[in-house]
Write a protein that holds these residues in place. Structure first.
Motif, PDB file in Angstrom:
ATOM      1  N   ARG A  31      23.384  48.434  46.703  1.00 31.30           N
ATOM      2  CA  ARG A  31      24.605  47.625  46.603  1.00 31.30           C
ATOM      3  C   ARG A  31      25.646  48.304  45.716  1.00 31.30           C
ATOM      4  O   ARG A  31      26.838  48.138  45.929  1.00 31.30           O
ATOM      5  N   TYR A  33      28.223  50.464  47.352  1.00 29.74           N
ATOM      6  CA  TYR A  33      29.189  49.791  48.220  1.00 29.74           C
ATOM      7  C   TYR A  33      30.157  48.895  47.442  1.00 29.74           C
ATOM      8  O   TYR A  33      30.680  47.940  47.984  1.00 29.74           O
ATOM      9  N   GLN A  34      30.415  49.232  46.181  1.00 29.83           N
ATOM     10  CA  GLN A  34      31.383  48.471  45.398  1.00 29.83           C
ATOM     11  C   GLN A  34      32.766  48.643  46.022  1.00 29.83           C
ATOM     12  O   GLN A  34      33.214  49.754  46.270  1.00 29.83           O
TER      13      GLN A  34
END
Length: 186
Positions: free
Chosen positions: A160, A163-164
């Protein structure tokens, strides 16, 4: 290959641009250290700073490898996926009139191609930005480049973390590629 060559030639300009865009926004950035008067820096000041404090001429290409991978891979994937999605979308929307079907298919395929490409290559774009802003010669956060960026983000945030900012990037690229690739094709 032409895109990779062009990105490599223009990498110093891109690096300076990123540092100028983000000046003042990163408290740990060396770009803030050279700006003692809190004035807007110019390109030449940033250029001299990179050259003198980050190890000479090669410092201008810091973050270029992921930029080349992102650009070359993005171009190839966009065109390949555009054709693939178009062949699938024509089947899905076949009952519509032929001319309208082709136009809808072009825009839909362009947006889907852009979205898929962004999903696959977003971590590389994210790493490129981190590397370009990792300034200095002795106090870098990522001294070994992409490997350090990947391991650092993976350790703290997992997949995660790579995918900021992805949601808004995906929205923007779907619209952009639908209009760009789809409009060109239509």
């Amino acid at each position: 290959m032409a895109g990779a060559f062009a990105r490599t030639i223009t990498a110093p300009i891109e690096r300076i641009k990123l540092m100028l865009q983000l000046q003042g926004s990163l408290s740990s950035s060396n770009i803030n250290i050279i700006n003692n008067n809190n004035q807007q820096l110019n390109s030449w000041t940033v250029c001299r700073h990179i050259y003198t404090t980050e190890g000479g001429l090669t410092a201008f290409w810091r973050g270029n490898t992921p930029n080349v991978l992102r650009h070359a891979g993005g171009a190839a994937l966009n065109f390949m996926l555009m054709d693939w999605y178009k062949s699938k979308s024509i089947i899905i929307i076949s009952p519509i009139i032929a001319m309208t079907r082709q136009i809808i298919s072009a825009f839909l395929s362009g947006g889907l191609a852009g979205g898929t490409t962004t999903t696959l290559l977003y971590p590389i774009e994210f790493m490129r930005t981190r590397l370009a802003l990792d300034t200095g010669s002795s106090n870098r956060v990522y001294p070994r480049g992409m490997r350090d960026v990947f391991h650092s983000i993976w350790k703290t945030d997992g997949i995660r973390g790579m995918y900021q900012g992805y949601g808004i990037a995906l929205t923007g690229i779907i619209i952009y590629r639908a209009l760009h690739l789809g409009g060109y094709d239509a």
